[in-house]
Design a protein around this motif. Structure first.
Motif, PDB file in Angstrom:
ATOM      1  N   TRP A  87       0.824  -1.207   0.000  1.00 16.32           N
ATOM      2  CA  TRP A  87       0.000   0.000   0.000  1.00 16.32           C
ATOM      3  C   TRP A  87       0.855   1.251   0.000  1.00 16.32           C
ATOM      4  CZ3 TRP A  87      -4.961  -0.933  -0.834  1.00 16.32           C
ATOM      5  CH2 TRP A  87      -5.462  -2.192  -0.490  1.00 16.32           C
ATOM      6  N   LYS A  88       0.366   2.275  -0.678  1.00 12.82           N
ATOM      7  CA  LYS A  88       1.021   3.581  -0.615  1.00 12.82           C
ATOM      8  C   LYS A  88      -0.026   4.637  -0.326  1.00 12.82           C
ATOM      9  CE  LYS A  88       0.827   4.639  -5.554  1.00 12.82           C
ATOM     10  NZ  LYS A  88       1.600   5.024  -6.730  1.00 12.82           N
ATOM     11  N   ARG A  89       0.423   5.676   0.302  1.00  6.95           N
ATOM     12  CA  ARG A  89      -0.471   6.765   0.670  1.00  6.95           C
ATOM     13  C   ARG A  89      -0.900   7.521  -0.583  1.00  6.95           C
ATOM     14  NH1 ARG A  89       0.646  11.351   5.240  1.00  6.95           N
ATOM     15  NH2 ARG A  89      -1.466  12.140   5.270  1.00  6.95           N
ATOM     16  N   CYS A  90      -2.161   7.847  -0.628  1.00  6.28           N
ATOM     17  CA  CYS A  90      -2.742   8.582  -1.754  1.00  6.28           C
ATOM     18  C   CYS A  90      -3.075   9.983  -1.257  1.00  6.28           C
ATOM     19  CB  CYS A  90      -4.001   7.848  -2.231  1.00  6.28           C
ATOM     20  SG  CYS A  90      -4.838   8.664  -3.573  1.00  6.28           S
ATOM     21  N   TYR A  91      -2.543  10.983  -1.928  1.00  6.10           N
ATOM     22  CA  TYR A  91      -2.718  12.363  -1.485  1.00  6.10           C
ATOM     23  C   TYR A  91      -3.816  13.103  -2.247  1.00  6.10           C
ATOM     24  CZ  TYR A  91       1.652  11.597   0.956  1.00  6.10           C
ATOM     25  OH  TYR A  91       2.623  11.105   1.790  1.00  6.10           O
ATOM     26  N   ARG A 104      -8.051  -0.196  -2.908  1.00  2.00           N
ATOM     27  CA  ARG A 104      -7.945   0.999  -2.079  1.00  2.00           C
ATOM     28  C   ARG A 104      -8.465   0.684  -0.682  1.00  2.00           C
ATOM     29  NH1 ARG A 104     -12.836   4.713  -4.612  1.00  2.00           N
ATOM     30  NH2 ARG A 104     -14.491   3.498  -3.670  1.00  2.00           N
ATOM     31  N   SER A 107      -6.820   3.778   6.129  1.00  4.17           N
ATOM     32  CA  SER A 107      -6.167   3.292   7.339  1.00  4.17           C
ATOM     33  C   SER A 107      -6.076   4.436   8.339  1.00  4.17           C
ATOM     34  CB  SER A 107      -4.774   2.745   7.017  1.00  4.17           C
ATOM     35  OG  SER A 107      -3.910   3.797   6.655  1.00  4.17           O
ATOM     36  N   TYR A 117      -5.004  10.009  12.794  1.00  2.66           N
ATOM     37  CA  TYR A 117      -4.973  10.462  11.409  1.00  2.66           C
ATOM     38  C   TYR A 117      -5.620   9.421  10.516  1.00  2.66           C
ATOM     39  CZ  TYR A 117      -1.579  13.932  12.925  1.00  2.66           C
ATOM     40  OH  TYR A 117      -0.956  14.966  13.557  1.00  2.66           O
ATOM     41  N   ARG A 118      -6.245   9.886   9.467  1.00  9.59           N
ATOM     42  CA  ARG A 118      -6.896   9.030   8.469  1.00  9.59           C
ATOM     43  C   ARG A 118      -6.075   9.124   7.189  1.00  9.59           C
ATOM     44  NH1 ARG A 118     -10.747  10.052   4.318  1.00  9.59           N
ATOM     45  NH2 ARG A 118     -12.226   8.350   4.078  1.00  9.59           N
ATOM     46  N   ASN A 119      -5.690   7.971   6.647  1.00 13.49           N
ATOM     47  CA  ASN A 119      -4.921   7.930   5.409  1.00 13.49           C
ATOM     48  C   ASN A 119      -5.694   7.206   4.324  1.00 13.49           C
ATOM     49  OD1 ASN A 119      -2.557   9.215   6.165  1.00 13.49           O
ATOM     50  ND2 ASN A 119      -1.673   7.340   7.003  1.00 13.49           N
ATOM     51  N   MET A 121      -5.291   5.036   1.187  1.00 11.32           N
ATOM     52  CA  MET A 121      -4.229   4.164   0.683  1.00 11.32           C
ATOM     53  C   MET A 121      -4.692   3.501  -0.606  1.00 11.32           C
ATOM     54  SD  MET A 121      -2.076   4.480   3.245  1.00 11.32           S
ATOM     55  CE  MET A 121      -0.905   3.164   3.183  1.00 11.32           C
TER      56      MET A 121
END
Length: 163
Positions: A87-91, A104, A107, A117-119, A121
């Motif tokens: 997984w990678k963070r989606c901005y 998707r 997390s 914090y809400r990420n 992914m």
């Protein structure tokens, strides 16, 4: 008596991971130790990949360079299904929304004494990480071999997940 701390530099060859009692041996430190004791390595790579996951198991066979005598083995494995590779963070909200739902997730994490914090992914493309996970499997195998062959497990740790 051999003292690795006289030969090796802290934070270059080994270092402390927060929460661990023992220092962790880094790849650079493993290379210093193997060179010091004239130990060469030979790799055996097993490809355990599937359509949506690259996975490698690597065995390092170590030998004394002057004599060719086998000193031992180490094993390591890595895959694109490990959370840090999967997984990678989606901005960007649009990218998250346009990613198919099974690829998707959201997390949550909390910093020590801080807010939650809400990420957003998204799934990484496994092929983009193929070489990375192969190298990580090799590194894990080399560290395992070094600790075992040199009896250094009482000085260093490898399994930081257990700290």
């Amino acid at each position: 008596i051999f003292s690795p701390t006289k030969l090796m530099k802290p934070e270059t060859h080994y270092g402390k991971i927060p929460g661990c009692d023992q220092p962790t041996l880094y790849k650079a430190g493993s290379e210093v130790l193997l060179t010091t004791f004239m130990i060469g390595t030979r790799l055996e790579v097993e490809d355990l990949s599937t359509d949506d996951c690259y996975r490698y198991r690597v065995k390092v066979v170590g030998f004394h360079q002057p004599t060719g005598r086998i000193m031992g083995e180490g094993i390591g494995e890595c895959s694109t299904n490990e959370t840090k590779y999967k997984w990678k963070r989606c901005y960007i909200q649009e990218e998250f929304d346009e990613t198919p739902e099974p690829r998707r997730k959201v997390s949550f994490y909390k910093e020590r004494n801080g807010p939650v914090y809400r990420n957003m992914m998204i799934r990484t493309e496994p092929a983009d990480l193929s070489n990375t996970v192969l190298k990580m499997a090799k590194k894990r195998a080399q560290i395992d071999f070094t600790l075992t062959a040199l009896g250094a497990s009482d000085i260093f740790t490898q399994d930081i997940e257990l700290c």
